[in-house]
Design a protein around this motif. Structure first.
Motif, mmCIF file in Angstrom:
data_model
loop_
_atom_site.group_PDB
_atom_site.id
_atom_site.type_symbol
_atom_site.label_atom_id
_atom_site.label_comp_id
_atom_site.label_asym_id
_atom_site.label_seq_id
_atom_site.Cartn_x
_atom_site.Cartn_y
_atom_site.Cartn_z
ATOM 1 N N LEU A 223 1.447 7.825 -5.943
ATOM 2 C CA LEU A 223 0.395 8.844 -5.896
ATOM 3 C C LEU A 223 0.966 10.196 -5.464
ATOM 4 N N GLU A 224 1.921 10.144 -4.535
ATOM 5 C CA GLU A 224 2.516 11.393 -4.070
ATOM 6 C C GLU A 224 3.255 12.109 -5.201
ATOM 7 N N ARG B 99 -3.037 3.692 -14.796
ATOM 8 C CA ARG B 99 -2.726 5.108 -14.875
ATOM 9 C C ARG B 99 -1.255 5.265 -15.274
ATOM 10 N N VAL C 106 8.750 22.954 -4.791
ATOM 11 C CA VAL C 106 8.975 23.973 -3.762
ATOM 12 C C VAL C 106 7.662 24.333 -3.073
ATOM 13 N N ARG C 107 6.591 24.419 -3.855
ATOM 14 C CA ARG C 107 5.303 24.811 -3.266
ATOM 15 C C ARG C 107 4.794 23.754 -2.285
ATOM 16 N N THR C 108 4.823 22.485 -2.727
ATOM 17 C CA THR C 108 4.243 21.435 -1.877
ATOM 18 C C THR C 108 5.208 20.950 -0.815
ATOM 19 N N GLY C 109 6.498 21.181 -1.019
ATOM 20 C CA GLY C 109 7.470 20.615 -0.095
ATOM 21 C C GLY C 109 7.675 19.124 -0.300
ATOM 22 N N ILE C 110 7.079 18.584 -1.368
ATOM 23 C CA ILE C 110 7.247 17.154 -1.655
ATOM 24 C C ILE C 110 8.462 16.988 -2.556
ATOM 25 N N GLN D 254 1.082 4.542 -2.496
ATOM 26 C CA GLN D 254 1.081 5.928 -2.003
ATOM 27 C C GLN D 254 2.278 6.710 -2.519
ATOM 28 N N GLU E 131 1.724 14.710 -7.462
ATOM 29 C CA GLU E 131 1.530 16.068 -6.940
ATOM 30 C C GLU E 131 2.596 17.035 -7.455
ATOM 31 N N GLU F 138 1.166 12.622 -17.133
ATOM 32 C CA GLU F 138 1.224 11.181 -16.899
ATOM 33 C C GLU F 138 1.622 10.543 -18.217
ATOM 34 N N ALA G 289 0.835 -1.203 0.000
ATOM 35 C CA ALA G 289 0.000 0.000 0.000
ATOM 36 C C ALA G 289 0.872 1.256 0.000
ATOM 37 N N ARG H 5 8.545 24.197 -9.521
ATOM 38 C CA ARG H 5 7.605 25.047 -8.774
ATOM 39 C C ARG H 5 6.745 24.193 -7.848
ATOM 40 N N VAL I 148 14.317 27.528 -8.567
ATOM 41 C CA VAL I 148 13.157 28.428 -8.638
ATOM 42 C C VAL I 148 13.620 29.884 -8.566
ATOM 43 N N THR J 250 14.872 24.977 -4.601
ATOM 44 C CA THR J 250 14.642 26.391 -4.284
ATOM 45 C C THR J 250 15.622 27.254 -5.072
#
Lengths: 412, 588
Positions: A333-334, A354, A366-370, A330, A337, A342, A326, A363, A404, A401
């Protein structure tokens, strides 16, 4: 002037439209642009000898011995310290190499052609397991293995590929993802497919003992296909590089000291920060303490949307980090983001087919921190010990960063 | 005694989650006081007051999560901090869509098939960005967050209008969409009355009374408190009015607001005139001249009464508990003269201020009708005082009084000890988002307040209105019975409660004055009602929600059977303002 999103669509469409074909094998010195006898290509962003980590130093020494430029370790180090050896990232020469990534003129390299876009990429032949140059080992058995690759396996594989008329790497990668591989840490199915596709052509390409030896090499090495896969990813991403205003990442690579990325719309600049130490499971007798910081160009797979990004396709490897299937789902899926598209060719059965998350947008990172997820082998910090485990790592946020910020400065 | 802290840099947890952690840690053995807050200046001030300051706490920034305890011993402090971290690390469960908790609105919208609305309750400084992401993902937005700058509100509403999307808020506390209660909202029967409201508890009061009066609600659409100001020009109210005008379920429309900007009101009434359905305009404190199908209402209660009459043809029969103001007043001691109103609902507080003036004259408040009646501090009453305890000064670093009754209970007891206090006036708001059992929390305080007054030789009437329905999770009748049992005089509407309190004080010697109502200009000649097919289809339902911010809203939606995905939201760029600005520029 189009928007950043427009530019990213162009960049990603080039990734999706790429058709990397494994065309052949040839000595690096004959095909890699700018290759010369005293030039050593290495993984990751540029680095000086002083800052190289153990495994990379070991590989450099081994390469100098292999090329006959030095007779022993002491001579090799002296040669480097006298400034008679040039270093450059593989990425500066259309090449990619796993772990230390050390590539020199007489080594055979795979040639991958991305025909719709005219890009070419190169990578060495995978050495197999145990004591190997890419982990910084340079004992006699390592060197004799390299010689066999140069003298027997390389030419034979090259002839077989020629007979085959090239090998569609995109189709192979798509297939391996439906068979439990993610294309970076796990290449069991891909290597089997590789061997199967080449077998009839190999059989007609040389003396039977050599053919048997090469078939054995392919049969015993689950990572055999990793190097052509990496070159296929490199040829694909080079087609997406250099799109003005695009914030899509076209290269992620580590040299064992630093992690560096390059961005489509930011030219040849590297955005570099200290590499993290991977976290994972270790072979008996080794611990996290022994691990070298992240190393290798194999993050080109994640950059192209496979490897850690296709984790959902390869539930078997989550055991490296003590995870569950699982969690593998995940993980993928992360990554949706932080990507802009795809890839329908790389469909993941576990996600209802998928496409894999493709085209990292600095961008979004940096925005999501992922941060992008990378599956990786772990090298011992001392040269020559070799692989001591495998696990997960993420790039440092500072790479993204910085990129960016550079992008914003350029937009003004 | 030791004070120990742990700082989690660039971590984020929603305020309700933090408050629950704080409560649980405070109850641990050996712990004297505990704090679990983000390191904003206001929160650090509160920690200082609570004796919870450490050098690390002082150095923490607004994106750092502070866990701090004051304990009897090192061991107790260490255990408490460990427990706090474990509580925070407890995984939140996704309400739908499997194990994966999406990190962005866009990915949540993709995961939840049919997603059509984002419910946004992240801290104000991030709210506009999240709302914009939601609009970009094609979602209607309910923006619960407050402290969104006015220019951001205007540009968001313009962007929403351009895409035919509904943007409710900012500071929209309440909405009901086809039976789904969003944010702070009551569970009400579905029916023919549609509400457009610029006031959260105003919507709750009207919706509850419509329900209790035997009719039902088609939809209640919030606009946010500033929508009817001149700057915003009623962008959301106009879209909402048009949508309800076209909605086949809606037969009667109620507009609820504090007095709007005259020009905006005139435009809105001009639009209302074109709606082929009766419209009731309740602009509290303003006089709306009825004309054609448009009628005015002076109070929330009146708006609900007219709406029920129009929808059912019958007069609503609300619960009624007899209370005789003269009899109550006769029992007061000579010193007892003043009303003290302690409100959790902002609009209810405003309505009480308006109504009380008729009986007792000008009333002091932290949200006064006239600036010269502003309390120096909301925490200290003088003469007749009604305070909105949901105002910022009481809620920074704390939960809203509808969720956490602690401050109000303290205040009730303090007012009870004041020999000049003649009557306490309270509201109790039920519904989703509110405290699970507010009457049980308030009843002991009411009982104690009355006993303390009696011990001092005084009689203390406590007048309480309960806003809610028997279908609310708290159950209206149980709540009322608990309050009555504690000695409260319960009234069915806030207006009745305010009038009763006013009559008691009047009988005790106060004198009122008539406040001339704000004049609303006649309806303007305006263009036709805008056509909004996309907003109409949101009303056609069913609503599928992407929740960003307070997890309790996702839970309450899941409890109602509404499909919802809860975003695992973190401040963008780790809360780094400079990077956020750069990213905003690159997204432009």
């Amino acid at each position: 002037m189009g928007t950043i999103d427009d530019a990213n669509r162009v960049a990603v469409q080039r990734i999706l439209d790429s058709q990397p074909v494994l065309a052949g094998v040839a000595p690096a010195g004959e095909v890699i642009p700018g290759m010369r006898r005293n030039l050593i290509l290495h993984a990751g962003p540029p680095i000086t000898w002083e800052r190289m980590s153990g495994p990379l130093r070991g590989a450099v020494i081994g390469a100098l011995l292999f090329e006959g430029l030095a007779a022993d370790e002491r001579q090799a180090v002296a040669l480097v310290e006298r400034g008679e050896v040039d270093f450059a990232p593989c990425h500066h020469h259309q090449a990619v190499g796993p772990m230390a990534g050390v590539t020199t003129a007489s080594m055979p390299v795979y040639i991958v052609e991305n025909r719709p876009f005219g890009t070419r990429a190169f990578s060495t032949l995978n050495e197999g397991y145990g004591k190997v140059l890419r982990y910084g080992a340079y004992s006699e058995d390592v060197l004799s293995r390299l010689r066999w690759l140069r003298d027997v396996a390389g030419p034979l594989l090259g002839r077989a590929l020629e007979r085959a008329g090239g090998l569609d790497m995109k189709a192979l990668m798509a297939r391996q993802l439906t068979m439990g591989d993610e294309g970076h840490n796990r290449n069991v199915a891909g290597s089997a497919l590789f061997a199967r596709l080449l077998a009839p052509h190999l059989a007609r390409s040389g003396p039977v003992d050599d053919v048997a030896a090469v078939m054995t090499y392919l049969a015993e090495n689950d990572l055999a296909v990793l190097n052509p896969v990496m070159a296929a990813c490199k040829a694909t991403l080079d087609a997406a590089h250099g799109i003005p205003r695009s914030t899509v990442v076209t290269c992620m690579a580590r040299n064992g000291t630093d992690f560096g990325i390059r961005v489509s719309g930011l030219g040849d600049a590297w955005f570099v920060a200290p590499a993290e130490v991977p976290v994972g499971l270790f072979f008996p007798g080794y611990t996290q303490e022994d691990a070298n910081p992240d190393i290798g160009d194999s993050t080109i797979t994640e950059t192209a949307g496979i490897g850690g990004f296709a984790m959902a396709a390869a539930p078997a490897i989550v055991k490296f980090v003590g995870g569950t299937p699982a969690m593998a789902v995940q993980a993928t899926l992360e990554m949706y983001e932080i990507t802009v598209a795809e890839n329908p060719t790389f469909a993941i059965p576990q996600l209802d087919f998928r496409g894999t998350p493709t085209g990292i947008d600095i961008r979004k990172v940096v925005r999501t921190g992922i941060l992008p997820r990378v599956n990786t082998g772990i090298a011992h910090r001392r040269p020559g010990v070799g692989q001591i485990g495998a696990g997960l790592v993420r790039p440092p946020m500072a790479c993204f960063t910085q990129a960016v910020e550079a992008f914003a400065a350029g937009v003004e | 005694m030791v004070v120990r802290s742990v700082i989690k840099p660039s971590a984020y947890a929603d305020s309700v989650a933090l408050m629950l952690v704080q409560r649980e840690v405070r109850a641990l053995p050996g712990v004297q006081e505990a704090g679990a807050v983000m390191g904003t200046e206001a929160n650090k001030e509160l920690l200082k007051d609570a004796g919870l300051l450490t050098p690390e706490v002082e150095a923490a920034g607004p994106n750092d999560l502070i866990l701090v305890v004051r304990a009897d011993s090192e061991q107790a402090a260490a255990a408490a901090l460990e427990r706090a971290q474990a509580l925070l690390a407890r995984p939140r469960e996704a309400a739908a869509g499997g194990d994966y908790r999406p990190r962005t609105v866009a990915s949540a919208a993709r995961m939840l098939e049919g997603a059509n609305l984002a419910l946004v309750s992240v801290p104000g400084r991030f709210a506009a960005g999240v709302a914009r992401e939601a609009l970009d993902a094609g979602l209607h937005v309910m923006l619960f967050s407050d402290n969104v700058p006015l220019d951001a509100e205007i540009s968001l509403k313009q962007a929403a209008a351009a895409r035919d999307l509904l943007l409710m808020g900012p500071d929209c506390g309440t909405a009901i969409l086809g039976g789904a209660a969003l944010g702070f909202a009551n569970r009400v029967r579905r029916g023919a009355v549609g509400i457009v409201g610029a006031a959260g508890t105003g919507i709750q009061q009207v919706a509850s009374l419509v329900h209790l009066g035997g009719a039902g609600i088609s939809h209640a659409l919030g606009t946010g408190g500033r929508d009817l100001h001149r700057g915003v020009g009623g962008l959301t109210a106009r879209a909402a009015l048009a949508a309800l005008a076209a909605d086949p379920r809606t037969e009667v429309i109620v507009l609820v607001s504090k007095p709007p900007d005259p020009q905006v009101a005139s435009t809105l009434l001009g639009l209302a005139r074109q709606v082929p359905k009766p419209t009731v305009a309740a602009f509290l404190g303003a006089a709306v001249t009825g004309e054609g199908r448009v009628r005015g209402a002076a109070t929330l209660e009146e708006a609900a009464r007219v709406a029920v009459q129009l929808a059912t043809g019958r007069e609503p029969r609300w619960p009624h508990w007899e209370a005789l103001p003269a009899q109550e007043a006769a029992r007061l001691a000579p010193s007892q003269k003043f009303i003290r109103g302690l409100y959790s609902g902002g609009t209810l507080c405003y309505e009480a201020l308006l109504l009380l003036e008729r009986y007792v004259g000008p009333v002091w408040s932290n949200t006064p009708l006239d600036p010269d009646r502003a309390l120096e501090s909301g925490t200290r009453s003088r003469e007749h005082t009604v305070v909105d305890m949901g105002a910022d000064e009481f809620t920074v670093g704390r939960l809203h009084p509808m969720l956490d009754p602690t401050l109000r209970i303290q205040r009730i007891l303090r007012e009870a000890d004041d020999p000049e206090v003649a009557v306490l006036l309270l509201d109790v708001v039920l519904g989703y988002g509110a405290h699970p059992d507010p009457a049980r929390e308030l009843a002991p305080a009411i009982r104690q307040a009355r006993e303390r007054a009696r011990a001092a030789g005084r009689w203390l009437p406590v007048v309480v209105s309960v806003c809610g329905t028997e279908e609310d999770p708290q159950d209206y009748h149980t709540q009322v019975a608990t309050l009555v049992d504690a000695g409260a005089i319960v009234q069915a509407t806030n207006a009745q409660a305010a009038r009763l309190a006013g009559l008691i004080a009047e009988a005790a010697g106060s004198r009122g004055r008539e406040r001339p109502p704000v004049q609303v200009p006649p309806p303007a000649e305006v263009g036709p009602l805008p056509d909004a097919p996309r907003i109409r289809s949101l009303l056609d339902g069913p609503v599928h929600v992407v929740n960003v911010g307070l997890e309790m809203f996702a839970r309450s939606l899941a409890d109602q059977g509404v499909p919802v995905v809860d975003v695992d939201w973190q401040p963008p760029a780790g809360g780094d303002r400079r990077l956020m600005d750069i990213l905003d520029k690159l997204n432009a």
